[in-house]
Design a protein around this motif. Structure first.
Motif, mmCIF file in Angstrom:
data_model
loop_
_atom_site.group_PDB
_atom_site.id
_atom_site.type_symbol
_atom_site.label_atom_id
_atom_site.label_comp_id
_atom_site.label_asym_id
_atom_site.label_seq_id
_atom_site.Cartn_x
_atom_site.Cartn_y
_atom_site.Cartn_z
ATOM 1 N N ASN A 131 17.499 17.305 10.908
ATOM 2 C CA ASN A 131 17.477 15.991 11.551
ATOM 3 C C ASN A 131 18.306 14.992 10.745
ATOM 4 N N ALA A 132 19.223 14.322 11.383
ATOM 5 C CA ALA A 132 20.046 13.317 10.714
ATOM 6 C C ALA A 132 19.209 12.082 10.399
ATOM 7 N N SER A 133 19.545 11.403 9.293
ATOM 8 C CA SER A 133 18.787 10.222 8.886
ATOM 9 C C SER A 133 19.022 9.043 9.825
ATOM 10 N N ASP A 134 20.284 8.837 10.203
ATOM 11 C CA ASP A 134 20.621 7.666 11.020
ATOM 12 C C ASP A 134 21.758 8.003 11.986
ATOM 13 N N PRO A 135 21.488 8.875 12.956
ATOM 14 C CA PRO A 135 22.568 9.288 13.866
ATOM 15 C C PRO A 135 23.089 8.163 14.746
ATOM 16 N N ASP A 136 22.287 7.126 14.973
ATOM 17 C CA ASP A 136 22.690 6.023 15.848
ATOM 18 C C ASP A 136 23.349 4.869 15.099
ATOM 19 N N GLY A 137 23.525 5.016 13.784
ATOM 20 C CA GLY A 137 24.188 3.972 13.009
ATOM 21 C C GLY A 137 23.420 2.666 12.931
ATOM 22 N N LEU A 138 22.081 2.764 12.831
ATOM 23 C CA LEU A 138 21.272 1.542 12.776
ATOM 24 C C LEU A 138 21.524 0.749 11.505
#
Length: 407
Positions: A131-138
């Motif tokens: 699982n990516a930490s921040d795939p949406d670039g928050l």
């Protein structure tokens, strides 16, 4: 100090009390740091020492010197408690005042390693978590929101890092625009290299901070890959560059995101006078970055001073303020002990101990850059030690002194 027999039991007991409180106080300090205002933290710490040490000395006196113990004048003790509360707040607030304040600025240093978009290695198990930490670039949206209410002339820069370091936006006013590369999957997590590169840019004036009060906001979700060689220790190897930031008066607020090395993030913040914020949920990322980016000056009585501005003035202020608070605690010791032991020595020893504590806090933290927790422990012990004459056994009903061998 006067000649005579001194109370070894009171001396050892008060030192142990100071040590015990130092441990309790450090646990509270670390748990509440960044949550409560610094003035409240100072109140909890110094007034807590006042109360804890007073109770310890009262118990020692009542137990060891029960034959001559006469009780405590509570009205005078209460006056000293009020004085301690008031002086702690006044001294902390005065110490936080910034003279000749520069314009505020941010330097965002953002982790764009592969774990942000693809997954990360769990620091506890060593296993890859897909699982990516921040795939949406928050994290980038958080930057935009932090700048939303800033004026057009507010200065900021953005650095992105992975295996390498890139200055995505040079230091400049907000009016220059928010369009900069927001790359992801830049490889590994070279934390030490990133801090060294930024410091080199600052020294070379590529990122000119001479007229700015800049706060670095450093966000990472991983373990440093700078220490992959056998026998390397990132915690020791990173200290020299952190000392450079402290010497330049630049604080680093760190955000440890999901799989980050919390110990390293805390070390970076602590050594530079910044704040460490840990985040387990991506939805809390924005609040964490706001906390880490608090542009209020990080100077406070209990910690490192992150600015070289008027350094001598603030050094003298801290020493004098610690002496003042230590003397109030010394007066409390005298009030508690005056009915059964000679308190002339305690007042003199309290001034000496408090002066040493103030010097210890200042030189230990801002001079030698020693661990702040260790310095606070030493300061508590120095303020706490109680030297009293044991050949004085109190006063009789008429108020006359009664000494050992007398009536």
């Amino acid at each position: 100090m006067e000649k005579g027999r001194y109370s070894f039991k009171m001396l050892i007991g008060s030192i142990l009390a100071g040590l015990v409180f130092a441990v309790i106080g450090e646990v509270l300090y670390q748990a509440l740091k960044g949550i409560l205002p610094r003035v409240v933290m100072a109140e909890i710490y110094f007034v807590g020492l006042f109360l804890f040490l007073g109770l310890a000395i009262w118990l020692i006196g009542k137990t060891v010197y029960s034959r001559t113990y006469k009780g405590v004048p509570m009205n005078r003790w209460a006056i000293l408690l009020v004085a301690m509360l008031a002086l702690t707040a006044v001294f902390e607030l005065l110490y936080e005042i910034e003279f000749g304040k520069k314009d505020d600025a941010y330097i965002f240093v953002i982790d764009c390693s592969g774990s942000m978009s693809e997954g990360f290695i769990d620091i506890n198990t060593g296993e890859f978590v897909p699982n990516a930490s921040d795939p949406d670039g928050l994290r980038f949206k958080a930057i935009d929101n932090m700048l939303a209410d800033k004026p057009d002339d507010f200065q900021y820069a953005v650095y992105l890092f992975g295996s390498e370091v890139v200055c995505a936006r040079e230091m400049g006013p907000k009016s220059d625009g928010e369009d900069y590369p927001r790359d992801s999957n830049m490889g590994e997590t070279a934390i030490k290299l990133t801090l060294e590169t930024l410091m080199q840019d600052i020294k070379n004036k590529n990122t000119d901070l001479s007229k700015l009060n800049a706060r670095v906001i450093f966000l990472s979700d991983g373990v440093s890959t700078d220490n992959v060689s056998a026998g390397s220790d990132i915690y020791k190897e990173i200290l020299p560059v952190l000392e450079e930031y402290a010497a330049e008066g630049i604080s680093i607020g760190t955000v440890g995101f999901i799989g980050a090395d919390e110990n390293l993030m805390n070390l970076i913040a602590d050594k530079t006078g910044g704040m460490f914020v840990n985040v387990d949920n991506v939805n809390d990322l924005e609040d964490a970055m706001f906390k880490a980016g608090d542009l209020g000056d990080a100077r406070h009585l209990l910690g490192y001073r992150n600015s070289e501005n008027l350094n001598l003035l603030y050094a003298i202020m801290r020493i004098l303020f610690i002496i003042g608070l230590g003397v109030v605690i010394g007066l409390e010791k005298a009030v508690i002990c005056e009915k059964f032991l000679d308190t002339t020595a305690v007042l003199k020893s309290s001034v000496v101990g408090s002066a040493l504590a103030g010097i210890c806090m200042e030189i230990g933290m801002n001079g030698l850059k020693l661990p702040s927790a260790l310095i606070r422990v030493l300061a508590c012990i120095l303020i706490s030690f109680t030297l009293l004459r044991e050949d004085f056994l109190g006063r009789n009903d008429s108020g006359a002194e009664v000494r050992r061998g007398g009536r």
